[in-house]
Design a protein around this motif. Structure first.
Motif, PDB file in Angstrom:
ATOM      1  N   ALA A   1       0.838  -1.213   0.000  1.00 16.38           N
ATOM      2  CA  ALA A   1       0.000   0.000   0.000  1.00 16.38           C
ATOM      3  C   ALA A   1       0.865   1.252   0.000  1.00 16.38           C
ATOM      4  O   ALA A   1       0.598   2.210  -0.738  1.00 16.38           O
ATOM      5  N   ILE A   2       1.932   1.252   0.811  1.00 15.84           N
ATOM      6  CA  ILE A   2       2.815   2.428   0.877  1.00 15.84           C
ATOM      7  C   ILE A   2       3.525   2.625  -0.471  1.00 15.84           C
ATOM      8  O   ILE A   2       3.628   3.758  -0.963  1.00 15.84           O
ATOM      9  N   ILE A   3       3.938   1.523  -1.084  1.00 19.12           N
ATOM     10  CA  ILE A   3       4.602   1.654  -2.393  1.00 19.12           C
ATOM     11  C   ILE A   3       3.627   2.231  -3.418  1.00 19.12           C
ATOM     12  O   ILE A   3       3.978   3.136  -4.182  1.00 19.12           O
ATOM     13  N   SER A   4       2.397   1.725  -3.408  1.00 15.38           N
ATOM     14  CA  SER A   4       1.430   2.238  -4.397  1.00 15.38           C
ATOM     15  C   SER A   4       1.123   3.717  -4.134  1.00 15.38           C
ATOM     16  O   SER A   4       1.014   4.511  -5.077  1.00 15.38           O
ATOM     17  N   GLY A   5       1.006   4.099  -2.858  1.00  7.93           N
ATOM     18  CA  GLY A   5       0.804   5.520  -2.521  1.00  7.93           C
ATOM     19  C   GLY A   5       1.982   6.357  -2.986  1.00  7.93           C
ATOM     20  O   GLY A   5       1.815   7.456  -3.526  1.00  7.93           O
ATOM     21  N   GLY A   6       3.194   5.812  -2.783  1.00  8.06           N
ATOM     22  CA  GLY A   6       4.408   6.505  -3.230  1.00  8.06           C
ATOM     23  C   GLY A   6       4.432   6.665  -4.738  1.00  8.06           C
ATOM     24  O   GLY A   6       4.808   7.722  -5.252  1.00  8.06           O
ATOM     25  N   LEU A   7       3.998   5.628  -5.445  1.00 15.63           N
ATOM     26  CA  LEU A   7       3.945   5.707  -6.908  1.00 15.63           C
ATOM     27  C   LEU A   7       2.976   6.810  -7.353  1.00 15.63           C
ATOM     28  O   LEU A   7       3.252   7.549  -8.298  1.00 15.63           O
ATOM     29  N   TYR A   8       1.858   6.894  -6.651  1.00 22.36           N
ATOM     30  CA  TYR A   8       0.879   7.954  -6.942  1.00 22.36           C
ATOM     31  C   TYR A   8       1.569   9.311  -6.851  1.00 22.36           C
ATOM     32  O   TYR A   8       1.434  10.163  -7.717  1.00 22.36           O
ATOM     33  N   PHE A   9       2.290   9.462  -5.737  1.00 22.46           N
ATOM     34  CA  PHE A   9       2.948  10.751  -5.485  1.00 22.46           C
ATOM     35  C   PHE A   9       3.981  11.056  -6.573  1.00 22.46           C
ATOM     36  O   PHE A   9       4.050  12.185  -7.076  1.00 22.46           O
ATOM     37  N   VAL A  10       4.747  10.033  -6.955  1.00 25.41           N
ATOM     38  CA  VAL A  10       5.805  10.237  -7.956  1.00 25.41           C
ATOM     39  C   VAL A  10       5.203  10.672  -9.291  1.00 25.41           C
ATOM     40  O   VAL A  10       5.677  11.623  -9.931  1.00 25.41           O
ATOM     41  N   VAL A  11       4.125   9.988  -9.698  1.00 23.58           N
ATOM     42  CA  VAL A  11       3.502  10.344 -10.989  1.00 23.58           C
ATOM     43  C   VAL A  11       2.956  11.772 -10.926  1.00 23.58           C
ATOM     44  O   VAL A  11       3.124  12.550 -11.877  1.00 23.58           O
ATOM     45  N   MET A  12       2.342  12.119  -9.806  1.00 20.80           N
ATOM     46  CA  MET A  12       1.837  13.496  -9.671  1.00 20.80           C
ATOM     47  C   MET A  12       2.977  14.496  -9.738  1.00 20.80           C
ATOM     48  O   MET A  12       2.859  15.559 -10.347  1.00 20.80           O
ATOM     49  N   TYR A  13       4.093  14.141  -9.117  1.00 19.62           N
ATOM     50  CA  TYR A  13       5.257  15.033  -9.126  1.00 19.62           C
ATOM     51  C   TYR A  13       5.783  15.210 -10.549  1.00 19.62           C
ATOM     52  O   TYR A  13       6.174  16.308 -10.951  1.00 19.62           O
ATOM     53  N   LEU A  14       5.777  14.110 -11.319  1.00 18.17           N
ATOM     54  CA  LEU A  14       6.279  14.188 -12.703  1.00 18.17           C
ATOM     55  C   LEU A  14       5.467  15.178 -13.543  1.00 18.17           C
ATOM     56  O   LEU A  14       5.976  15.768 -14.486  1.00 18.17           O
ATOM     57  N   PHE A  15       4.197  15.321 -13.185  1.00 10.97           N
ATOM     58  CA  PHE A  15       3.351  16.276 -13.910  1.00 10.97           C
ATOM     59  C   PHE A  15       3.260  17.616 -13.165  1.00 10.97           C
ATOM     60  O   PHE A  15       2.353  18.408 -13.436  1.00 10.97           O
ATOM     61  N   SER A  16       4.142  17.836 -12.258  1.00  7.53           N
ATOM     62  CA  SER A  16       4.227  19.083 -11.477  1.00  7.53           C
ATOM     63  C   SER A  16       2.907  19.416 -10.787  1.00  7.53           C
ATOM     64  O   SER A  16       2.581  20.589 -10.598  1.00  7.53           O
ATOM     65  N   PHE A  17       2.138  18.422 -10.443  1.00 11.72           N
ATOM     66  CA  PHE A  17       0.835  18.603  -9.782  1.00 11.72           C
ATOM     67  C   PHE A  17      -0.068  19.544 -10.578  1.00 11.72           C
ATOM     68  O   PHE A  17      -0.818  20.329 -10.019  1.00 11.72           O
ATOM     69  N   ASP A  18       0.038  19.470 -11.881  1.00 14.89           N
ATOM     70  CA  ASP A  18      -0.697  20.389 -12.755  1.00 14.89           C
ATOM     71  C   ASP A  18      -1.704  19.613 -13.602  1.00 14.89           C
ATOM     72  O   ASP A  18      -1.324  18.755 -14.408  1.00 14.89           O
ATOM     73  N   LEU A  19      -2.972  19.934 -13.426  1.00 13.88           N
ATOM     74  CA  LEU A  19      -4.028  19.226 -14.161  1.00 13.88           C
ATOM     75  C   LEU A  19      -3.892  19.435 -15.664  1.00 13.88           C
ATOM     76  O   LEU A  19      -4.095  18.507 -16.452  1.00 13.88           O
ATOM     77  N   TYR A  20      -3.564  20.660 -16.059  1.00  9.38           N
ATOM     78  CA  TYR A  20      -3.547  20.962 -17.487  1.00  9.38           C
ATOM     79  C   TYR A  20      -2.414  20.224 -18.216  1.00  9.38           C
ATOM     80  O   TYR A  20      -2.561  19.833 -19.358  1.00  9.38           O
ATOM     81  N   LYS A  21      -1.295  20.020 -17.512  1.00  6.85           N
ATOM     82  CA  LYS A  21      -0.208  19.222 -18.091  1.00  6.85           C
ATOM     83  C   LYS A  21      -0.685  17.783 -18.278  1.00  6.85           C
ATOM     84  O   LYS A  21      -0.406  17.140 -19.285  1.00  6.85           O
ATOM     85  N   MET A  22      -1.417  17.327 -17.275  1.00  4.27           N
ATOM     86  CA  MET A  22      -1.911  15.956 -17.336  1.00  4.27           C
ATOM     87  C   MET A  22      -2.957  15.804 -18.451  1.00  4.27           C
ATOM     88  O   MET A  22      -2.951  14.800 -19.177  1.00  4.27           O
ATOM     89  N   LEU A  23      -3.800  16.815 -18.586  1.00  2.09           N
ATOM     90  CA  LEU A  23      -4.819  16.768 -19.640  1.00  2.09           C
ATOM     91  C   LEU A  23      -4.165  16.740 -21.022  1.00  2.09           C
ATOM     92  O   LEU A  23      -4.595  15.996 -21.908  1.00  2.09           O
ATOM     93  N   ALA A  24      -3.120  17.542 -21.169  1.00  2.00           N
ATOM     94  CA  ALA A  24      -2.409  17.565 -22.456  1.00  2.00           C
ATOM     95  C   ALA A  24      -1.808  16.201 -22.747  1.00  2.00           C
ATOM     96  O   ALA A  24      -1.879  15.700 -23.885  1.00  2.00           O
TER      97      ALA A  24
END
Lengths: 373, 406
Positions: A303-326
């Motif tokens: 569970a902690i690894i999966s939560g960490g993965l969530y965080f890493v992916v969000m970080y890769l997109f700079s926590f920006d919805l519009y980057k993710m949408l693009a």
């Protein structure tokens, strides 16, 4: 093994149809399909519905085997891991997108200024905790909260329908079928929530009415979601590209709304449900995958690894919805374009290779054939 | 114990994070501390082509639980965002737009700027509601906001009903900023917003918008100058976001007949002669209104056949033959329908002429033709040198039916 009830399963299936369809998806589709966007929505929701029905059929048939066990039984382990990895990557990104969508909804439309971390950290921790607690926690929570979601949708529907002009976007297919197909294709990432149901295989109490009611309620929700989006398109017409969050705009667009007070809370309810439950289920599925593929026995570590993965992916997109949408519009849809047909074919193969237990029944426990009855 | 720790480790981590973030939360001023709540915005032309932005904000006041007071703050900037930024510097606080329901534009700014470009930042932000009223005033928008404040209400309370209702029409036209943009983005690119004016009056009036004092008490002195804010049924027409013409009362009335969202409260038919009435003035109260458009393109001339089904009740007859106005039910006659047809045709023709002269398509006839006769309409448009020419060629035929409502 902890199992969820038939009713809880039906509700989760219904939420799969609804989740993320009423937030950014309508606007994304409109940018490609224009006035024909409603047909792209119909196609996307129809694909989601087909997936729900196929997977529910599988769940009913293979009621004592989990999905990963079934993969191992039907294919070689390496192929099973490859299929599971492709699926897990998709679910991970979908879960991350849901959190990002909800957090951005809060930061963009609700708060004038807020420390983003105050939303991100509690959200990820809540999701992580629910995913750790497992199916029973998710099932019980959905038992309570479904009422609020449906109520919110019905209120939005009722107040919007009084003002809508159903002919506003006529005529359709002015530029042929290409815009509608392009719209559907570029938004295909929004389809596939129901793939989480694969991981519910063997974890649902099977009642004879499971398939009947799942299809009935899923069809109802598919119709309802499509109709809400149809209303949204007809209300806002060419103005749709300006509206990032469909439900948020829909719930405020009515003359008497300002007289009665804000009902923007309706979209908050929907978003919160998205955030807490669906993201948690996605996280739960990723956790399951990690446990299966990397043989992690401890739930908490997975569970902690999966939560960490969530965080890493969000970080890769700079926590920006519009980057993710693009990213979704330009690249991620290709992944869905490959994955969804594979899953549909896989489901059909599993359906066709299913043998009805007769006098001799194979019982599988943890992927091994244990006994013959 | 070990199991307990594992099961609740997430909560422990959560607490650590919260405590880490807590110092920032404590030292940062709260959202309410650094935000002023805007209830209405006014846009005027400032000096040297600048934008003068006025905001009606909720003023902090002790013991103001039951009634709020407002104040107007203004700042100039080269565009809307710059004005908002300057206003923020002036007040020292962030402008909270979530409670802003009214945007008023002055006539000078409509004459100078493209309104669609000017208001673009407002519709792109998610922080402003979707149902914001957009109104035009022949004077300064700032003055209108001040007049609202003097009346004692916030701009929304005063202007919201006025933009949709006036002394004669009920629900004149959808008036939100989103409707303006919908029109702007439509193929005809033509839209209209309602004009709201204010004036100082010596005597006390019965107008609902001008009668309330700050504490809700009626003003007693009749000679004191009072602000009167009213919608007299005028508007401003825009093409591609730019002001094209002011729409006078009679034209707006004519357009109103062809707009599904318009309702006429009282219809006056003059010089009515029937078996029972001679040279009477009949007042009808409209109860139901149904409008149908049938498009046709004959000899390269787009034609609209419009059917109006009106259900109305007689509410007054001014004639020497009628002794009692309380019982007017027996006087209904088919002559009323003919008179109504004449009245509507006259008013609609005037509105059509106005639209043709200004190359306007306020009611979006384009959409009707495009929906009903898509291919023929596109072929027709291809024959035109300028796509706006269609506005000058459209012919309208209106047929009215009148039924007596119970």
């Amino acid at each position: 093994m902890t199992k969820i009830t038939t009713n809880q399963y039906i509700l989760i299936a219904v939420f799969c149809i609804l989740t993320s369809k009423l937030m950014t998806m309508p606007t994304v589709i409109f940018n490609y399909a224009g006035k024909d966007a409603v047909f792209s929505v119909m196609l996307n929701i129809a694909i989601e519905l087909i997936l729900v029905l196929l997977i529910t059929g599988l769940i009913k048939k293979y009621n004592n085997t989990t999905f990963f066990e079934l993969l191992k039984l039907k294919f070689k382990k390496i192929i099973a891991i490859i299929i599971a990895s492709i699926l897990a990557l998709f679910l991970l990104f979908k879960g991350v997108f849901l959190i990002q969508e909800t957090i951005s909804f809060f930061t963009l439309s609700l708060f004038q200024s807020i420390n983003m971390w105050l939303l991100i950290i509690p959200s990820i921790l809540t999701i992580l905790y629910i995913s750790y607690k497992g199916l029973s926690a998710i099932g019980r929570s959905i038992d309570i909260y479904w009422v609020f979601v449906f109520l919110a949708l019905i209120i939005v529907f009722v107040i919007s329908i009084t003002k809508v002009d159903f002919t506003a976007n006529l005529p359709y297919f002015e530029n042929g079928f290409l815009p509608f197909l392009t719209g559907s294709m570029h938004s295909l990432f929004y389809v596939g929530n129901s793939l989480i149901l694969l991981l519910f295989m063997g974890k649902v109490e099977i009642k004879p009415s499971l398939f009947k009611y799942t299809s009935l309620f899923s069809c109802g929700m598919a119709f309802f979601a499509t109709f809400n989006i149809f209303i949204f398109y007809n209300l806002f017409e060419n103005f749709v590209p300006y509206c990032t969050f469909a439900l948020s705009n829909l719930s405020q667009y009515n003359p008497f709304v300002t007289e009665l007070g804000h009902i923007g809370w309706l979209s908050i309810v929907e978003s919160t449900i998205n955030l807490i439950f669906m993201s948690s289920i996605f996280c739960y599925c990723v956790r399951q995958y990690l446990q299966f593929s990397f043989c992690i026995n401890k739930k908490i570590i997975a569970a902690i690894i999966s939560g960490g993965l969530y965080f890493v992916v969000m970080y890769l997109f700079s926590f920006d919805l519009y980057k993710m949408l693009a990213f979704i519009k330009d690249y991620a849809y290709i992944y869905s374009l490959v994955l969804i047909p594979i899953i549909i074919i896989l489901c059909i193969v599993l359906h066709s290779t299913y043998k009805k237990p007769s006098l001799t029944t194979n019982i599988y426990i943890k992927g091994k054939q244990n006994a013959k009855v | 114990m070990r199991k307990f720790k594992l099961a609740h480790i997430i909560f422990i981590v959560a607490f650590i994070f919260v405590f880490l973030l807590l110092p920032k939360s404590v030292t940062t001023p709260s959202q309410y501390g650094n935000t002023v709540f805007v209830v209405g915005l006014g846009l005027d032309k400032g000096e040297q082509q600048n934008i003068l932005l006025s905001a009606q904000i909720v003023a902090a006041k002790p013991n103001a639980a039951s009634s709020e007071s407002y104040q107007i703050v203004s700042a100039e900037g080269v565009d809307l965002l710059d004005s908002i930024e300057n206003l923020r510097k002036q007040t020292g606080k962030v402008l909270g737009l979530s409670h802003c329901y009214v945007v008023v534009v002055g006539d000078d700014i409509c004459n100078t700027y493209n309104l669609a470009t000017l208001l673009d930042p407002l519709v792109r932000t998610e922080r402003i509601g979707t149902n914001v009223i957009l109104a035009h005033t022949e004077n300064k928008a700032q003055e209108l906001l001040l007049a609202c404040e003097e009346i004692g209400g916030d701009a929304q309370n005063v202007l919201e009903s006025l933009t949709k209702y006036n002394y004669e029409y009920i629900l004149n036209r959808d008036a939100s900023i989103y409707d303006f943009y919908k029109d702007y983005l439509s193929p005809s690119s033509t839209g209209m917003i309602v004009t709201i004016n204010h004036a100082k009056q010596e005597s006390q009036s019965n107008n609902s918008s001008s009668q309330q004092g700050e504490s809700g008490k009626q003003e007693q002195t009749s000679t004191m100058p009072q602000n009167k804010i009213q919608n007299v049924g005028k508007g401003v027409a825009f093409y591609n976001g730019k002001k094209v013409a002011a729409v006078p009362q009679d034209i707006l009335r004519g357009l109103g007949w062809l707009d599904n969202s318009s309702r006429y409260n009282n219809i006056k038919l003059e010089h009515i002669n029937t078996k029972k009435l001679k040279d009477a003035t009949v007042t009808l109260n409209q109860k139901n209104y149904d409008i149908n458009f049938k498009a046709s393109i004959n000899n390269n001339t787009p034609t609209l056949y419009i059917t109006l089904d009106i259900k109305a009740k007689i509410v007054g007859i001014e004639s020497p033959q009628v002794v009692s106005v309380s019982d007017v039910s027996g006087y209904y006659d088919s002559v009323f329908c003919e008179a109504l047809q004449t009245l509507i045709t006259k008013e609609v023709d005037a509105a059509t002429l106005f639209q043709q002269e200004n190359k306007l398509d306020i009611l979006n006839y384009y959409k009707i033709f495009n929906t009903q006769l898509h291919n023929e309409w596109q072929e027709y448009l291809n024959t035109l040198n300028d796509k706006r020419e269609y506005t000058q060629n459209i012919q309208l035929f209106v047929k009215t039916t009148l039924t007596e409502a119970n």
